[in-house]
Design a protein around this motif. Structure first.
Motif, PDB file in Angstrom:
ATOM      1  N   PHE A  65       1.515  -3.975  -0.765  1.00  0.00           N
ATOM      2  CA  PHE A  65       1.003  -2.644  -0.492  1.00  0.00           C
ATOM      3  C   PHE A  65       0.415  -2.135  -1.805  1.00  0.00           C
ATOM      4  O   PHE A  65       1.102  -2.129  -2.828  1.00  0.00           O
ATOM      5  N   HIS A  66      -0.834  -1.721  -1.789  1.00  0.00           N
ATOM      6  CA  HIS A  66      -1.487  -1.186  -2.985  1.00  0.00           C
ATOM      7  C   HIS A  66      -1.305   0.324  -3.000  1.00  0.00           C
ATOM      8  O   HIS A  66      -1.817   1.023  -2.136  1.00  0.00           O
TER       9      HIS A  66
ATOM     10  N   ARG B  32      -2.625  -5.242   1.626  1.00  0.00           N
ATOM     11  CA  ARG B  32      -3.676  -6.164   1.207  1.00  0.00           C
ATOM     12  C   ARG B  32      -3.228  -7.577   1.552  1.00  0.00           C
ATOM     13  O   ARG B  32      -2.349  -8.137   0.900  1.00  0.00           O
ATOM     14  N   PRO B  33      -3.824  -8.174   2.601  1.00  0.00           N
ATOM     15  CA  PRO B  33      -3.386  -9.489   3.066  1.00  0.00           C
ATOM     16  C   PRO B  33      -3.564 -10.596   2.038  1.00  0.00           C
ATOM     17  O   PRO B  33      -2.796 -11.557   2.025  1.00  0.00           O
TER      18      PRO B  33
ATOM     19  N   LEU C  20       1.363  -7.585   9.580  1.00  0.00           N
ATOM     20  CA  LEU C  20       0.655  -6.639   8.727  1.00  0.00           C
ATOM     21  C   LEU C  20      -0.795  -7.070   8.523  1.00  0.00           C
ATOM     22  O   LEU C  20      -1.703  -6.240   8.500  1.00  0.00           O
ATOM     23  N   TYR C  21      -1.008  -8.363   8.377  1.00  0.00           N
ATOM     24  CA  TYR C  21      -2.380  -8.876   8.241  1.00  0.00           C
ATOM     25  C   TYR C  21      -3.212  -8.510   9.468  1.00  0.00           C
ATOM     26  O   TYR C  21      -4.308  -7.968   9.346  1.00  0.00           O
ATOM     27  N   ARG C  22      -2.674  -8.807  10.650  1.00  0.00           N
ATOM     28  CA  ARG C  22      -3.413  -8.493  11.883  1.00  0.00           C
ATOM     29  C   ARG C  22      -3.630  -6.989  12.025  1.00  0.00           C
ATOM     30  O   ARG C  22      -4.698  -6.537  12.405  1.00  0.00           O
ATOM     31  N   ALA C  23      -2.606  -6.200  11.698  1.00  0.00           N
ATOM     32  CA  ALA C  23      -2.711  -4.747  11.850  1.00  0.00           C
ATOM     33  C   ALA C  23      -3.700  -4.141  10.855  1.00  0.00           C
ATOM     34  O   ALA C  23      -4.286  -3.098  11.129  1.00  0.00           O
TER      35      ALA C  23
END
Length: 149
Positions: free
Chosen positions: A22-23, A16-17, A66-69
Motif C-alpha cells: 500500500f503506497h 500497488r500490485p 487486491l490486484y484484481r480489485a
C-alpha cells in the motif's frame, strides 16, 4: 465483511500490485506472513497445501484479490478480507471502528478479538472520502510497526 466497503475502497486505491504494498504518504506498508499468523492463527510453515502453507496461501489469495480489485473495471473483491481489515485496524488504529482497549482479549488469533466488537452503524456509514482523508493525513507515528501479539 459487510459495511466496510468504504475502508476497503480507500485501501485498494493505494494498493500497488507490482510491489504488493500500500503506497501511503508516510511510505509503503503491507500485510506479511507474520501478520497472517497473529491475525488468523494460521501456520506459515509446515506441510504444503498445493504448494503453500495455509498462511502463505491466505496471503497469496489476499494479494491476488487486491490486484484484481485495483484494476479500474473491478467492482467486487473476494479473499480473506478479515485479514485485511484486522491488519489495517491493528497497524493503523485511527482506521478502527473502536479503540483496541475496548476489545475483549480472547488471545490469538486477533481476528477472534475483532469478531466480537459491537457493530456501530455510525462507523459503517462513513464514506470512502473519510478513510482517504485519514490515510492522507496520517503521520509516521500513526502506523504501528510492532508485533501484533
Amino acid at each position: 465483511m459487510r459495511g466496510h466497503s468504504a475502508l476497503l475502497s480507500a485501501l485498494v486505491e493505494r494498493w500497488r500490485p507490482e510491489t504488493h504494498t500500500f503506497h501511503l504518504l508516510v511510505g509503503e506498508v503491507t500485510v506479511m506472513l507474520e501478520d497472517v499468523t497473529y491475525i488468523l492463527g494460521l501456520p506459515v510453515n509446515g506441510e504444503p497445501v498445493t504448494g503453500y502453507s495455509w498462511g502463505a496461501a491466505s496471503l497469496a489469495h489476499l494479494y491476488r484479490s487486491l490486484y484484481r480489485a485495483s484494476r479500474f473495471n473491478c467492482k467486487e473483491m473476494d479473499g480473506p478480507l478479515i485479514l485485511l481489515f484486522v491488519w489495517a485496524w491493528e497497524r493503523m488504529p485511527f482506521l478502527a471502528p473502536i479503540p483496541r482497549d475496548h476489545l475483549v482479549d480472547v488471545g490469538v488469533p486477533l481476528a477472534r478479538r475483532w469478531s466480537h466488537w459491537g457493530r456501530n452503524t455510525r462507523y459503517i456509514r462513513k464514506p470512502t472520502a473519510h478513510f482517504r482523508r485519514g490515510l492522507d493525513d496520517m503521520g509516521v507515528d500513526d502506523v504501528s510497526f510492532n508485533n501484533l501479539s
